[in-house]
Design a protein around this motif. Structure first.
Motif, short mmCIF file in Angstrom:
data_model
loop_
_atom_site.label_atom_id
_atom_site.label_comp_id
_atom_site.label_asym_id
_atom_site.label_seq_id
_atom_site.Cartn_x
_atom_site.Cartn_y
_atom_site.Cartn_z
N ARG A 8 0.85 -1.20 0.00
CA ARG A 8 0.00 0.00 0.00
C ARG A 8 0.88 1.24 0.00
O ARG A 8 1.68 1.44 0.91
CB ARG A 8 -0.93 0.00 1.21
N ARG A 9 0.72 2.08 -1.01
CA ARG A 9 1.58 3.27 -1.11
C ARG A 9 1.25 4.32 -0.07
O ARG A 9 2.06 5.23 0.18
CB ARG A 9 1.47 3.87 -2.50
N ASP A 10 0.06 4.24 0.55
CA ASP A 10 -0.32 5.24 1.55
C ASP A 10 0.13 4.86 2.96
O ASP A 10 -0.13 5.58 3.91
CB ASP A 10 -1.84 5.46 1.54
N VAL A 11 0.85 3.73 3.08
CA VAL A 11 1.35 3.28 4.39
C VAL A 11 2.86 3.48 4.43
O VAL A 11 3.59 2.90 3.63
CB VAL A 11 0.99 1.80 4.64
N ASP A 12 3.33 4.29 5.37
CA ASP A 12 4.77 4.58 5.49
C ASP A 12 5.47 3.70 6.52
O ASP A 12 6.69 3.74 6.63
CB ASP A 12 4.97 6.05 5.88
N ASP A 13 4.73 2.92 7.27
CA ASP A 13 5.30 2.09 8.33
C ASP A 13 6.26 1.06 7.74
O ASP A 13 5.87 0.22 6.92
CB ASP A 13 4.17 1.38 9.08
N LEU A 91 2.00 0.36 -11.18
CA LEU A 91 1.82 -0.86 -10.39
C LEU A 91 0.93 -0.59 -9.19
O LEU A 91 0.05 -1.40 -8.85
CB LEU A 91 3.17 -1.41 -9.93
N PHE A 92 1.12 0.56 -8.55
CA PHE A 92 0.27 0.92 -7.42
C PHE A 92 -1.18 1.12 -7.88
O PHE A 92 -2.12 0.83 -7.14
CB PHE A 92 0.78 2.18 -6.72
N GLY A 93 -1.35 1.61 -9.11
CA GLY A 93 -2.69 1.73 -9.66
C GLY A 93 -3.34 0.36 -9.84
O GLY A 93 -4.54 0.18 -9.55
N ARG A 105 -9.25 -2.37 2.59
CA ARG A 105 -7.97 -2.01 1.97
C ARG A 105 -6.86 -3.00 2.31
O ARG A 105 -5.67 -2.67 2.29
CB ARG A 105 -7.53 -0.59 2.38
N ASN A 106 -7.22 -4.23 2.60
CA ASN A 106 -6.25 -5.27 2.89
C ASN A 106 -5.92 -6.00 1.59
O ASN A 106 -6.81 -6.25 0.77
CB ASN A 106 -6.82 -6.25 3.91
N PRO A 107 -4.65 -6.35 1.35
CA PRO A 107 -4.29 -7.04 0.09
C PRO A 107 -4.55 -8.54 0.09
O PRO A 107 -4.29 -9.21 -0.90
CB PRO A 107 -2.79 -6.75 -0.05
N GLU A 108 -5.07 -9.10 1.19
CA GLU A 108 -5.33 -10.54 1.24
C GLU A 108 -6.64 -10.85 0.51
O GLU A 108 -7.64 -11.20 1.12
CB GLU A 108 -5.42 -11.02 2.69
N THR A 109 -6.62 -10.73 -0.81
CA THR A 109 -7.84 -10.97 -1.58
C THR A 109 -7.59 -12.00 -2.67
O THR A 109 -6.47 -12.17 -3.13
CB THR A 109 -8.33 -9.67 -2.24
N ASP A 110 -8.67 -12.66 -3.08
CA ASP A 110 -8.66 -13.55 -4.24
C ASP A 110 -9.59 -12.96 -5.29
O ASP A 110 -10.61 -12.35 -4.94
CB ASP A 110 -9.15 -14.95 -3.87
N LEU A 111 -9.24 -13.11 -6.55
CA LEU A 111 -10.13 -12.68 -7.62
C LEU A 111 -11.07 -13.82 -7.97
O LEU A 111 -10.62 -14.95 -8.24
CB LEU A 111 -9.33 -12.27 -8.87
#
Length: 398
Positions: A8-13, A91-93, A105-111
């Motif tokens: 996530r580009r909006d996370v700086d941690d 890529l972020f798009g 907004r979690n990336p743990e997804t399946d299509l």
């Protein structure tokens, strides 16, 4: 060494759980045949739990460029010359549209590909394993027809096709858990219902959970140290490593030397994190010049003046690069060696003592012994001029 960034580009941690390798690019070819190769696309796609063809095709859609997908050779290409920063932004798009859950907004997804009962078309759903939400992908994007036509599937024998379960994206004919999904025969049969559910990806089963036991932590640290050492050795000593940042920088510089200036070259090396490395000047000395070098030096002399000012080691590596350029790549430049050295000397890219030491000591570090002798022999008029200039200075002081 390849950097790692947050998905996530909006996370700086910097301790953010979901990370991916930074996208690398390599420019190949010239003229109408120029293309951008993405050497670590598979690694990036694996971190996103998506087939590598999806983000590659996404780049093509956004840039209006043709793409080449070669799974067997693990080679993914976008036609045209594209800067790494531009593709990283795209890529972020892709991540925003096709990876992140629309709810949490979690990336743990399946299509999941489902049939829409009302429109009789197929929709793409992001099914989140974190919050359980099923959010729709915007079907207006040009990539969606490709995903529908090339769904990640697993056949009955378990043979994985493109983007199979190891990539974490799955396709099913219908999804009875969604309101717009079409029902299927045998919904009351538990075994039929089980078959309609998406198969868990191997990455989901093993990649998202981390063993934090003391032994596991020690094992990961040891593995990381080994990989880091191997990467540094490859970067510092291997000119033939096509994936090393030096090789990529050389390819880029050679392809873009007519369009870029000294500042742009430095910034590109800076983006790759190698602007302070002595090997960088060695590579650039060979990539930025052609057989017309004497007339090209003024354009890039400020670049080498800045980079070589860091140390004598940088200047020696630069001279090594010139040896290879002149002695191996363009032997017709040998008679011009005094003029070439004079130009870099006057531009403060080379110091007198470094040039004298180089000119009087044959070395086999960058070229064979005979080539080294030939280039240094050609430099004698300039070395003589330096000695005479020193004598004149001494007489003036007296």
């Amino acid at each position: 060494m390849v950097g790692v960034v947050n998905i996530r580009r909006d996370v700086d941690d910097k301790f953010y759980r979901y990370r991916m390798p930074e996208l690398l690019t390599k420019i190949e070819g010239k003229g109408n045949g120029i293309k951008t190769v993405i050497p670590n696309m598979s690694d990036v796609a694996r971190a996103l739990s998506r087939p590598p063809s999806y983000p590659t095709k996404f780049f093509g859609c956004e840039l209006g460029a043709q793409t080449t997908l070669d799974e067997k050779k693990d080679r993914y290409i976008v036609n045209g010359a594209h800067q790494a920063d531009r593709l990283r932004e795209l890529l972020f798009g892709f991540i925003d549209k096709f990876v992140l859950c629309g709810a949490c907004r979690n990336p743990e997804t399946d299509l999941i590909i489902v049939k829409n009962k009302e429109t009789r078309s197929e929709d793409i759903i992001r099914e989140c394993k974190a919050c359980g939400a099923s959010t729709a992908v915007d079907m207006r994007h040009k990539l969606t027809p490709y995903i529908v036509k090339n769904p990640p599937t697993t056949n009955k024998k378990g043979k994985k096709g493109e983007g199979a379960s190891s990539n974490g994206a799955h396709a099913v004919a219908t999804n009875p858990n969604l309101p717009d999904a079409e029902g299927s025969e045998g919904d009351d049969d538990p075994s039929a219902a089980a078959e309609s559910l998406p198969v868990e990806s191997s990455l989901a089963n093993e990649g998202w959970s981390v063993d934090t036991s003391e032994d596991a932590v020690k094992a990961r640290v040891k593995d990381l140290s080994t990989k880091l050492q191997t990467t540094l050795i490859a970067d510092e000593d291997s000119d033939e490593d096509a994936n090393s940042p030096y090789s990529q920088l050389g390819q880029w510089a050679e392809a873009n030397r007519d369009e870029v200036n000294a500042v742009e070259v430095y910034k590109h090396a800076q983006e790759m994190g190698i602007e302070k490395k002595h090997k960088t000047v060695q590579v650039l000395a060979q990539a930025l010049f052609t057989k017309n070098m004497p007339s090209e030096i003024s354009k890039f002399a400020p670049l080498f003046a800045k980079m070589n000012a860091q140390s004598e080691k940088h200047q020696k590596a630069f001279l090594g690069g010139l040896e290879r350029l002149i002695g191996v790549m363009h032997p017709e430049l040998v008679p011009s060696v005094p003029k070439i050295l004079m130009q870099f000397y006057q531009a403060d890219a080379l110091e007198e003592e470094v040039i004298k030491q180089w000119g009087t000591h044959v070395s086999k570090k960058y070229v064979d012994k005979e080539t080294s002798k030939m280039v240094r022999k050609a430099s004698e008029p300039f070395l003589k001029w330096l000695d005479e200039a020193d004598d004149d200075d001494s007489e003036d002081e007296e």
